[in-house]
Scaffold this motif. Structure first.
Motif, PDB file in Angstrom:
ATOM      1  N   GLU A  99       7.166  44.193 -94.639  1.00 14.22           N
ATOM      2  CA  GLU A  99       8.442  43.844 -95.253  1.00 14.22           C
ATOM      3  C   GLU A  99       9.546  44.620 -94.540  1.00 14.22           C
ATOM      4  O   GLU A  99       9.286  45.602 -93.845  1.00 14.22           O
TER       5      GLU A  99
ATOM      6  N   GLN B  86      15.542  46.502 -98.772  1.00 15.74           N
ATOM      7  CA  GLN B  86      15.254  45.310 -99.558  1.00 15.74           C
ATOM      8  C   GLN B  86      16.524  44.721-100.178  1.00 15.74           C
ATOM      9  O   GLN B  86      17.466  45.460-100.519  1.00 15.74           O
TER      10      GLN B  86
ATOM     11  N   ASN C  68      11.801  52.566-104.306  1.00 15.60           N
ATOM     12  CA  ASN C  68      12.432  51.349-103.798  1.00 15.60           C
ATOM     13  C   ASN C  68      12.081  50.160-104.689  1.00 15.60           C
ATOM     14  O   ASN C  68      12.942  49.342-105.020  1.00 15.60           O
ATOM     15  N   ARG C  69      10.813  50.061-105.087  1.00 16.56           N
ATOM     16  CA  ARG C  69      10.402  48.981-105.988  1.00 16.56           C
ATOM     17  C   ARG C  69      11.142  49.081-107.321  1.00 16.56           C
ATOM     18  O   ARG C  69      11.514  48.068-107.921  1.00 16.56           O
TER      19      ARG C  69
ATOM     20  N   THR D 113      15.160  48.335-106.623  1.00 14.80           N
ATOM     21  CA  THR D 113      15.475  46.932-106.302  1.00 14.80           C
ATOM     22  C   THR D 113      14.924  45.953-107.326  1.00 14.80           C
ATOM     23  O   THR D 113      15.205  44.756-107.242  1.00 14.80           O
TER      24      THR D 113
ATOM     25  N   HIS E 111      12.004  44.825-107.568  1.00 19.12           N
ATOM     26  CA  HIS E 111      11.399  43.868-106.647  1.00 19.12           C
ATOM     27  C   HIS E 111      10.618  42.777-107.366  1.00 19.12           C
ATOM     28  O   HIS E 111      10.802  41.583-107.091  1.00 19.12           O
ATOM     29  N   TYR E 112       9.760  43.157-108.287  1.00 10.88           N
ATOM     30  CA  TYR E 112       8.920  42.156-108.946  1.00 10.88           C
ATOM     31  C   TYR E 112       9.613  41.498-110.137  1.00 10.88           C
ATOM     32  O   TYR E 112       9.420  40.303-110.386  1.00 10.88           O
TER      33      TYR E 112
ATOM     34  N   ASN F  66      12.671  40.753-110.349  1.00 10.64           N
ATOM     35  CA  ASN F  66      13.562  39.725-109.805  1.00 10.64           C
ATOM     36  C   ASN F  66      12.808  38.496-109.330  1.00 10.64           C
ATOM     37  O   ASN F  66      13.415  37.484-108.964  1.00 10.64           O
ATOM     38  N   ARG F  67      11.496  38.577-109.328  1.00  5.64           N
ATOM     39  CA  ARG F  67      10.649  37.436-108.970  1.00  5.64           C
ATOM     40  C   ARG F  67       9.929  36.868-110.182  1.00  5.64           C
ATOM     41  O   ARG F  67       8.978  36.096-110.044  1.00  5.64           O
TER      42      ARG F  67
ATOM     43  N   ASP G  86       1.435  46.704-102.028  1.00  6.23           N
ATOM     44  CA  ASP G  86       1.980  48.004-102.415  1.00  6.23           C
ATOM     45  C   ASP G  86       1.004  49.118-102.027  1.00  6.23           C
ATOM     46  O   ASP G  86       0.613  49.203-100.867  1.00  6.23           O
TER      47      ASP G  86
ATOM     48  N   GLN H 167      19.664  52.639-101.413  1.00  8.47           N
ATOM     49  CA  GLN H 167      18.319  52.528-101.968  1.00  8.47           C
ATOM     50  C   GLN H 167      17.323  53.418-101.224  1.00  8.47           C
ATOM     51  O   GLN H 167      17.478  53.690-100.029  1.00  8.47           O
TER      52      GLN H 167
ATOM     53  N   LEU I  16      11.906  51.738 -98.046  1.00 10.09           N
ATOM     54  CA  LEU I  16      10.568  51.197 -98.265  1.00 10.09           C
ATOM     55  C   LEU I  16       9.675  51.693 -97.129  1.00 10.09           C
ATOM     56  O   LEU I  16       9.485  51.015 -96.118  1.00 10.09           O
TER      57      LEU I  16
END
Length: 433
Positions: free
Chosen positions: A154, A158, A230-231, A234, A236-237, A239-240, A253, A285, A288
Motif C-alpha cells: 500500500e 493513506q 495509521n489504521r 485514517t 481505514h476499515y 471507511n470501507r 496488516d 498521519q 504506514l
C-alpha cells in the motif's frame, strides 16, 4: 523475575531427537478472571511437551497475584533466533490451567525462547458463565519460522475520509483496538477488543524474536505502532464499511494471535514508548510503515524494513532511528501522540518519587490503593498526596508484579501501567483480551 520458589518438577520428558534443546528460557503464567480481570490465586498449572501431551514436565500454582514463579524450561540454542537460516529457535509447551470455580483452560504451542522471559496470560471463565469457552488456545508458528501470506503493498500515506468518529486533527493513542481475526472479507472471523498496548506486545511477540538486540526490538515496535496508529487515524476499515480497526491477516496488516504468550523484553519497551509513532515532515498521519521478514519475502526494493535486516543492524550497534532510516529514508523521525485516550489522568511530565507531593501524587495513590484491594500483595496506601516510603514500597511491589523495573519511582511507563490496571479492576473501561 522469580525462579522456581514453589515449582514441583514431576517428570523429565526427553526432547525429540531432532530438536536441540541445549539452552533455557523462563516462562511465567498469569491467570485472571475473564469477566473482571481480577487475579486467580491457587490455580494449578501443568506443562507438557507437544510430542508427549500426557506426561507432565512441570507443575506449579499461582500466587495471590494470579502468577506462577518463573519456570526454567529447555529451549534451543540462542544462535538459532539470531540467524535467518536456522532450525526452529523456540521450544513449544502445552499448558493446562485448572482452578476451583472456573472452567479449565488448555494452551497448545506456547513459545519459549532461550535467555528470554516469556509471559503467558490466561483468562479463565467462571463455571457458571454461559459465554463460549475458547478451549483449547492454539498458538501457531511464529511468523519468522512459519509460512504466512506476504503483505499486500500500500502507499505509506493513506487517503483520509473524515467520518466524525475520531478527531483527525491530531494523533490519539486509542484505549482499545478492535481486531478482526481473519481477512477483512471473512465474515465468520471473530472481532476482539484488545487494549492498545496489549495488541502491540502481542504483534511484536508474533513477528520478531525477543532475543534480538534492544535497538532492533525498539525499531520494530515503532514500526508496528506507527502502522497501527495509521489504521486508527485514517479509519481505514471503517471507511470501507467494516466495524473493526485492523485485521490479524499478514496480507493486510500484522499477525495478532489470540491467547499467545508475550515476552518481557518486548513488554518493557512497549510500556516505555507506546505513545510514539513515525512521521515525515509535513505529514499529519502516522506513516504506514510496512515491512517483511527479508528471508522468505523480500521487500527492500519497496523501501520497506526487513526484520532480519533490522536484527543485523542492531547487532552491529545501530540505534533504533538509525535502523529505521536505513530502510525508510533519512526523513523519517519519531513523533509523540498528543493524547492517550481511556486514562483517568495524564502523566505529570516528570517522575514521582519520595518527597513529591500534590494532586498528581494523590491521583496516583487513589489508583494504586484501588488496585491493592484486588492485588493483595501490594500494600495499601494513604491517599494524602505525599509520596513517602509507604507509597514507594507499594509502587515497587506493583512494578514487581507487572514486569516493570523495581525502582519505587513512578516514571512514564509506571504511571500508565498503573492507569491501565486501574481502569481494568475498577470497571471504568472495557478491556477485552
Amino acid at each position: 523475575m522469580k525462579l522456581n520458589r514453589k515449582t514441583l518438577t514431576i517428570q523429565e520428558t526427553p526432547a525429540p531427537a531432532q530438536v536441540n534443546l541445549s539452552a533455557f528460557g523462563s516462562l511465567q503464567i498469569q491467570a485472571v478472571r475473564s469477566d473482571n480481570r481480577f487475579p486467580i490465586p491457587d490455580a494449578t498449572v501443568s506443562l507438557s511437551m507437544p510430542d508427549a501431551p500426557d506426561q507432565i514436565v512441570e507443575q506449579t500454582t499461582t500466587d495471590a497475584s494470579g502468577q506462577t514463579d518463573a519456570l526454567r524450561l529447555s529451549a534451543p540454542p540462542l544462535e538459532y533466533s539470531l540467524t535467518p537460516e536456522s532450525p526452529q529457535p523456540y521450544a513449544n509447551y502445552n499448558i493446562r490451567i485448572t482452578a476451583a470455580g472456573f472452567k479449565s483452560v488448555t494452551i497448545r504451542g506456547c513459545e519459549v525462547l532461550p535467555d528470554a522471559f516469556a509471559i503467558q496470560p490466561v483468562q479463565m471463565e467462571p463455571e457458571g458463565d454461559p459465554a463460549p469457552q475458547e478451549n483449547p488456545v492454539v498458538i501457531p508458528d511464529h511468523t519468522l519460522y512459519g509460512t504466512y501470506p506476504p503483505k499486500i503493498a500500500e502507499t505509506e500515506i493513506q487517503p483520509v475520509n473524515e467520518s466524525g468518529e475520531i478527531v483527525l486533527s491530531r494523533v490519539v493513542v486509542p484505549q482499545t483496538i478492535v481486531v478482526h481475526d481473519g481477512a477483512p472479507t471473512d465474515a465468520s472471523a471473530r472481532d476482539y477488543y484488545v487494549p492498545y498496548r496489549d495488541y502491540i506486545k502481542n504483534v511484536a511477540s508474533s513477528e520478531i524474536y525477543a532475543t534480538w538486540p534492544q535497538a532492533s526490538i525498539t525499531a520494530n515496535v515503532l514500526a508496528i505502532m506507527s502502522f497501527t496508529l495509521n489504521r486508527v487515524y485514517t479509519e481505514h476499515y471503517r471507511n470501507r464499511g467494516y466495524d473493526f480497526t485492523i485485521t490479524s491477516s499478514t496480507a493486510f496488516d500484522h499477525k495478532w494471535i489470540y491467547g499467545r504468550n508475550i515476552y518481557e523484553s518486548i513488554s518493557v519497551i512497549v510500556d516505555e514508548i507506546f505513545d510514539n509513532y513515525l512521521s515525515r515532515p509535513g505529514v499529519k498521519q502516522p506513516i504506514l510503515t510496512q515491512y517483511c521478514d527479508g528471508r522468505q519475502v523480500q521487500c527492500l526494493q519497496r523501501g520497506w524494513m526487513t526484520q532480519w535486516g533490522s536484527c543485523d543492524l542492531g547487532e552491529r550497534g545501530y540505534n533504533p532511528i538509525q535502523i529505521l532510516r536505513r530502510f525508510y529514508g533519512d526523513s523519517i523521525y519519531i513523533n509523540t501522540a498528543e493524547e492517550i485516550s481511556g486514562i483517568p489522568a495524564s502523566w505529570p511530565g516528570y517522575d514521582l518519587t519520595i518527597g513529591s507531593s500534590g494532586q498528581k501524587v494523590q491521583q496516583l495513590q487513589e489508583q494504586l490503593d484501588a488496585i491493592a484491594t484486588v492485588y493483595s500483595a501490594i500494600p495499601r496506601v494513604s491517599t494524602d498526596g505525599i509520596y513517602g516510603p509507604g507509597t514507594a514500597e507499594s509502587v515497587s511491589r506493583f512494578q514487581s508484579i507487572f514486569g516493570l523495573p523495581q525502582t519505587g519511582v513512578v516514571d512514564f511507563a509506571t504511571w500508565y501501567k498503573i492507569s491501565h490496571i486501574y481502569v481494568g479492576v475498577s470497571g471504568i473501561g472495557e478491556l477485552y483480551g
